[in-house]
Design a protein around this motif. Structure first.
Motif, short mmCIF file in Angstrom:
data_model
loop_
_atom_site.label_atom_id
_atom_site.label_comp_id
_atom_site.label_asym_id
_atom_site.label_seq_id
_atom_site.Cartn_x
_atom_site.Cartn_y
_atom_site.Cartn_z
N VAL A 185 0.51 -1.24 0.39
CA VAL A 185 -0.18 0.54 -0.24
C VAL A 185 1.19 1.09 0.03
N ILE A 186 0.02 2.25 -0.71
CA ILE A 186 0.93 3.50 -0.26
C ILE A 186 0.41 4.77 0.77
N LEU A 187 -0.56 4.44 0.89
CA LEU A 187 -1.96 5.41 1.95
C LEU A 187 -2.42 4.52 2.44
N GLN A 188 -2.31 4.36 3.55
CA GLN A 188 -3.02 3.95 5.54
C GLN A 188 -3.13 4.31 6.10
N LEU A 189 -4.25 4.35 7.00
CA LEU A 189 -4.39 4.80 8.80
C LEU A 189 -4.87 3.25 8.80
N GLY A 190 -4.20 2.77 10.23
CA GLY A 190 -3.42 1.79 10.45
C GLY A 190 -4.02 0.70 9.51
N ASP A 191 -5.10 0.02 10.21
CA ASP A 191 -5.11 -1.24 8.98
C ASP A 191 -6.88 -0.66 8.23
N TYR A 192 -6.41 0.18 7.57
CA TYR A 192 -8.21 0.85 6.81
C TYR A 192 -6.96 2.11 5.63
N ARG A 193 -7.67 1.20 5.05
CA ARG A 193 -7.79 2.84 3.59
C ARG A 193 -8.34 3.02 2.75
N GLY A 194 -9.18 4.40 2.54
CA GLY A 194 -10.56 4.92 1.37
C GLY A 194 -10.77 4.04 0.87
N ARG A 195 -11.59 4.23 0.44
CA ARG A 195 -12.33 3.00 -0.88
C ARG A 195 -12.17 3.87 -2.33
N TYR A 196 -12.00 3.02 -2.89
CA TYR A 196 -11.25 3.84 -4.26
C TYR A 196 -12.02 4.49 -5.79
N ASN A 197 -12.03 5.75 -4.69
CA ASN A 197 -12.82 6.60 -5.43
C ASN A 197 -12.58 7.57 -5.41
N SER A 198 -12.49 8.64 -6.46
CA SER A 198 -11.91 9.74 -6.79
C SER A 198 -11.15 10.62 -5.70
N ALA A 199 -12.01 10.44 -5.16
CA ALA A 199 -10.98 11.38 -3.60
C ALA A 199 -10.08 10.44 -3.04
N TYR A 200 -9.82 9.26 -2.74
CA TYR A 200 -8.94 8.87 -2.46
C TYR A 200 -7.78 8.79 -3.60
N VAL A 201 -7.91 8.14 -4.82
CA VAL A 201 -7.23 7.52 -5.88
C VAL A 201 -6.01 9.12 -6.32
N GLY A 202 -7.34 9.99 -6.20
CA GLY A 202 -6.87 11.39 -6.54
C GLY A 202 -5.73 11.41 -5.34
N THR A 203 -5.60 11.51 -3.87
CA THR A 203 -4.93 11.70 -3.30
C THR A 203 -4.23 10.67 -2.88
N ALA A 204 -4.08 9.83 -2.90
CA ALA A 204 -2.91 8.85 -2.73
C ALA A 204 -2.12 8.85 -4.16
N THR A 205 -2.30 9.15 -5.75
CA THR A 205 -1.32 8.54 -6.47
C THR A 205 -0.91 11.45 -6.41
N ALA A 206 -1.96 11.96 -6.04
CA ALA A 206 -1.02 12.52 -5.59
C ALA A 206 -0.06 12.47 -4.91
N LEU A 207 0.35 12.50 -3.60
CA LEU A 207 0.74 12.48 -2.40
C LEU A 207 2.11 11.19 -3.07
N ALA A 208 1.90 9.95 -3.72
CA ALA A 208 2.90 9.55 -4.03
C ALA A 208 3.71 10.58 -5.44
N GLY A 209 2.79 10.82 -5.80
CA GLY A 209 3.40 11.57 -7.29
C GLY A 209 4.46 13.07 -6.66
#
Length: 547
Positions: free
Chosen positions: A56-80
């Motif tokens: 995983v790239i972005l996580q909070l404990g044992d959870y991650r956000g569902r793959y909607n536009s907000a989470y996918v955009g945030t995870a990829t933007a932070l990784a980028g």
């Protein structure tokens, strides 16, 4: 006359824009640009793994956000923002050098374009290049959201807003610092590449906390929003927030997250980072003379141009060729009568003399303090306990010569001698001699840990050490021959080394983390196979025509 200020403003804007577009167009024509776009697409795939993946790239404990536009955009933007800022520095830090070496800088010095405008154009060109990678990453994020199938609703604002607020300020700062480093006499060398890696680590790890100037990297707002959403859904979050490639024992549990809403203060902080980047980019105007020959003595960014000579390349060739290689590549002298030896056998170079010459070239110009540091590391390796020698001192010993290793495969091109060297006899032997010189450097730098392992009868550790000592020069020679620049090896070897130094066994090419029972990282046989493959890549690349 009242129209003169607006006219000057338009001319200034036109000059900055023209310089930026010219720099950007020159870069996108190169094959390396396609490789960077491919890397951005790969990063998007890694940042949005399958629901059953064990990373995983972005996580909070044992959870991650569902793959909607907000989470996918945030995870990829932070990784980028993190990884493009690391690699983008090495990609863009030759803007001034290209103008200097090509002669374009001397032409620009004769134009009315002022130095701040020139630097602003170079900064904008760097930013355009890195932003194009972010655009490719955002497109990949959209594809990955639809491919993963957890949310079919596309929200363009939620997808793109993290790129504008999180990724863009980080890459803008990178584009400015690459320009600033290149304008300083010490940081424009390979040392600047090492310094940047340490600075990037400090920014990536220390820039995520609350209360930092300008909001740091801006990640804290994402953390608070994720935590608030988890608490509102009564999720038992016990772990910490993590940003970066993390291996998991079990897949994470997704939960709905609508994204974070930036406050006006947060948005102003992100804008302030962009303005800070612009200020850092034009700061070298205080000392950078923009290749003006009348001010070249005050130019700290490079040597003063020398007067032309009838044979301008002769001094450069003598610095890269050994006396024996000069003799081999010299035109043959015609003697009367038949030749006592066939032409193919004449002048065939002895491997020993080639090796000695390549080792001398590799160590040429090394300062005394480098040898003193290597000696201190060797003494510490003999004095420290064996586990500490392997775990700490072996990685330190094999990061110390990084600037010397990065010369492998590049010096012929840098000194404009590659065409002449390609015409010399036995190019395969010369490649082997250059590789052996790099392997000798690895063996000498890491000799103390090897002696300790042999004394303790740690034969598996010695095998891993041997594989690592052969792998490093193979990697340096392959990357240097392919790219013809020091930067690619430095950019890739530093993160690779860092994973071992911090205890991640996935890429333990040196065996520093091995135990008596097993190798937690790759087996030495696999490392040797990769080293052989890299050496083959270098041999094939050496046969290509010189540009």
């Amino acid at each position: 006359m009242h129209h003169q200020p607006s006219l000057l403003s338009r001319e200034l804007t036109r000059g900055v824009t023209a310089a930026a577009l010219a720099d950007f167009r020159d870069r996108v024509r190169r094959p390396a640009y396609l490789a960077t776009l491919a890397a951005a697409v790969l990063l998007g795939y890694v940042a949005v793994p399958d629901s059953g993946a064990h990373w995983v790239i972005l996580q909070l404990g044992d959870y991650r956000g569902r793959y909607n536009s907000a989470y996918v955009g945030t995870a990829t933007a932070l990784a980028g923002g993190l990884w493009i800022s690391l690699g983008g520095f090495y990609l863009t830090r030759n803007s001034l050098e290209r103008d200097r070496s090509s002669g374009v800088g001397r032409l620009l010095a004769a134009t009315p374009l002022r130095t701040p405008a020139y630097l602003a154009g170079k900064f904008l060109g760097n930013l355009l290049l890195l932003t194009s990678m972010l655009v490719a990453l955002a497109a990949t994020a959209l594809v990955m959201q639809l491919a993963r199938g957890e949310s079919a609703t596309v929200d363009p604002l939620a997808l793109c807003r993290p790129y504008a607020l999180l990724a863009l300020p980080m890459v803008a700062l990178t584009a400015a610092l690459a320009l600033l480093f290149e304008s300083l006499p010490l940081l424009r060398t390979g040392l600047g590449n090492v310094v940047w890696f340490g600075s990037w680590l400090a920014l990536a790890t220390g820039g995520q906390g609350p209360g930092l100037p300008l909001g740091g990297t801006g990640v804290n707002a994402v953390v608070e929003s994720l935590r608030d959403a988890a608490v509102a859904q009564h999720l038992p979050v016990s772990g910490e927030f993590s940003l970066g490639l993390t291996l998991l024992d079990a897949p994470l549990t997704p939960f709905p997250w609508p994204g974070f809403t930036p406050t006006p203060a947060y948005t102003l902080g992100r804008l302030a980072v962009l303005l800070l980047a612009l200020a850092l980019a034009v700061l070298p105007a205080l000392w950078f003379p923009r290749f003006d020959p009348a001010r070249r003595r005050a130019d700290p960014s490079g040597p003063a141009p020398q007067a032309p000579s009838p044979e301008p390349r002769t001094p450069e060739l003598r610095t890269i060729l050994t006396p024996h290689q000069q003799q081999l590549c010299a035109p043959p002298r015609r003697r009367p009568g038949p030749s006592p030896h066939p032409p193919a056998a004449a002048g065939f170079p002895p491997l020993g003399r080639l090796y000695a010459g390549e080792l001398g070239i590799l160590l040429q110009g090394t300062p005394w303090w480098w040898y003193a540091g290597a000696a201190l590391l060797a003494l510490a390796g003999f004095a420290a306990p064996l586990p500490g020698t392997l775990r700490v001192l072996l990685p330190l010993a094999w990061i110390w010569p990084i600037l010397l290793w990065s010369r492998l495969g590049t010096q012929g091109h840098e000194h404009r001698a590659d065409t002449l060297l390609a015409a010399c006899p036995a190019p395969g032997l010369r490649l082997l001699a250059e590789w052996a010189a790099g392997a000798t450097l690895a063996a000498l730098a890491g000799a103390a840990p090897l002696v300790r392992m042999l004394a303790a009868a740690d034969l598996p550790g010695a095998a891993a050490w041997t594989a690592g000592a052969l792998f490093i020069p193979s990697l340096a020679l392959a990357l240097g021959t392919l790219s013809r620049t020091h930067r690619l090896f430095q950019a890739l070897y530093l993160p690779l080394w860092y994973t071992v130094a911090t205890g991640l066994p996935l890429f333990d090419y040196m065996g520093a983390l091995h135990t008596a029972a097993h190798f937690p990282g790759p087996h030495p046989a696999l490392t040797l196979a990769v080293a052989a493959a890299l050496l083959g890549v270098a041999a094939v690349a050496r046969r290509r025509p010189s540009a």
